[in-house]
Design an enzyme around this catalytic site. Structure first.
Site, PDB file in Angstrom:
ATOM      1  N   SER A 136       0.858  -1.184   0.000  1.00 43.64           N
ATOM      2  CA  SER A 136       0.000   0.000   0.000  1.00 43.64           C
ATOM      3  C   SER A 136       0.889   1.227   0.000  1.00 43.64           C
ATOM      4  O   SER A 136       2.038   1.179   0.451  1.00 43.64           O
ATOM      5  CB  SER A 136      -0.893   0.008   1.247  1.00 43.64           C
ATOM      6  OG  SER A 136      -1.530   1.264   1.412  1.00 43.64           O
TER       7      SER A 136
ATOM      8  N   TYR B 149      -1.672  -1.206  10.906  1.00 45.43           N
ATOM      9  CA  TYR B 149      -1.833  -1.426   9.464  1.00 45.43           C
ATOM     10  C   TYR B 149      -0.701  -0.776   8.684  1.00 45.43           C
ATOM     11  O   TYR B 149      -0.070  -1.410   7.820  1.00 45.43           O
ATOM     12  CB  TYR B 149      -3.188  -0.885   8.988  1.00 45.43           C
ATOM     13  CG  TYR B 149      -3.329  -0.937   7.484  1.00 45.43           C
ATOM     14  CD1 TYR B 149      -3.563  -2.152   6.842  1.00 45.43           C
ATOM     15  CD2 TYR B 149      -3.193   0.212   6.705  1.00 45.43           C
ATOM     16  CE1 TYR B 149      -3.678  -2.212   5.456  1.00 45.43           C
ATOM     17  CE2 TYR B 149      -3.306   0.155   5.329  1.00 45.43           C
ATOM     18  CZ  TYR B 149      -3.541  -1.058   4.707  1.00 45.43           C
ATOM     19  OH  TYR B 149      -3.636  -1.116   3.342  1.00 45.43           O
TER      20      TYR B 149
END
Length: 258
Positions: free
Chosen positions: A139, A152
């Site tokens: 990401s 995360y």
């Protein structure tokens, strides 16, 4: 000759489903992994109806420590070897780390880090033998500190670092290793994370199907990293010009507005 498959985790929704469609449309036989067996079965039926080879469906919860063993046993029983590993499964939770459920946050580490590492390494002999590859879905968060989604963001930083290092190690063995780093993608990720997409998503998002196509092309072209969309491509460059402390504070303010 042993039949080869592309193993795709998190194939039941979002980018994972689109990656399955892209690989299947390019002639790969798939092994699909996710928790929801009904969705995998539906996707497998769609692929067959489109003229693809019947995928191997492996309902499996990657949070469980024995998930890798179950996947390997299913593939061995089917008499196939892994040519490509696509580690797409992952999730995040929105909120301050000390206020979120600790067990759920450890689950993020289990899926985003442990399972990804396990599947990347477990089938390495297959990948070398077939000169295949690994596509790890990271990401843009992996380039940033992430107050408000601390575990995360940290997990995606691991994915970025691990993938780049593994690429360097496996390149002499003929194995391609690529990290796919999308920005916001309209999917079920936001619902599970606990927030609604905002202005950032409308400006930076790229459709899951487009992300999947760019990821596939990037892996086949042996790219180190793929950042879908012009806005996302600018992020790593911009971060080199801005003090880390400023970035940390800016991300924190942004997350508090969600």
């Amino acid at each position: 000759m042993t039949e080869r498959v592309t193993l795709i985790s998190g194939a039941s929704a979002g980018i994972g489903t689109e990656l399955a469609r892209v690989f299947a449309s390019n002639g790969h036989r798939l092994a699909l992994v996710a928790r929801r067996a009904d969705r995998l079965t539906t996707l497998a039926g769609e692929i067959v109806a489109a003229g693809g080879r019947a995928p191997i469906v492996i309902p499996c919860d990657l949070e469980q420590p024995d998930a890798g063993d179950k996947i390997a046993a299913t593939l061995a029983a089917a008499g196939v070897e892994v040519e490509y590993v696509v580690n797409n499964a992952g999730f995040g939770l929105f909120g301050n780390a000390i206020e979120l459920d600790r067990a759920e946050q450890l689950g993020i580490i289990a899926v985003n880090i442990r399972a990804l590492t396990d599947l990347s390494l477990r089938f390495s002999e297959h990948l070398i033998r077939h000169r295949g590859g690994i596509l790890n879905v990271g990401s843009v968060a992996g380039f940033l500190p992430g107050p408000g989604m601390a575990v995360y963001y940290a997990s995606k930083a691991y994915v970025l670092s691990f993938t780049e290092a593994l690429r360097q190690e496996l390149a002499p063995r003929g194995v391609r290793v690529t990290v796919l780093c999308p920005g916001p993608v309209p999917s079920e990720f936001q619902e599970r994370a606990g927030f609604e997409p905002g202005y950032d998503s409308s400006v930076l998002d790229v459709a899951a199907a487009d992300v999947a196509r760019e990821g596939y092309r990037g892996l086949m072209a042996d790219k180190r990293a793929v950042l879908p969309g012009l806005g996302i491509k600018i992020v790593p460059l911009a971060l080199r010009l801005v003090p880390r402390g400023f970035v940390l504070a800016a991300v924190g303010r942004f997350q508090r507005k969600r």
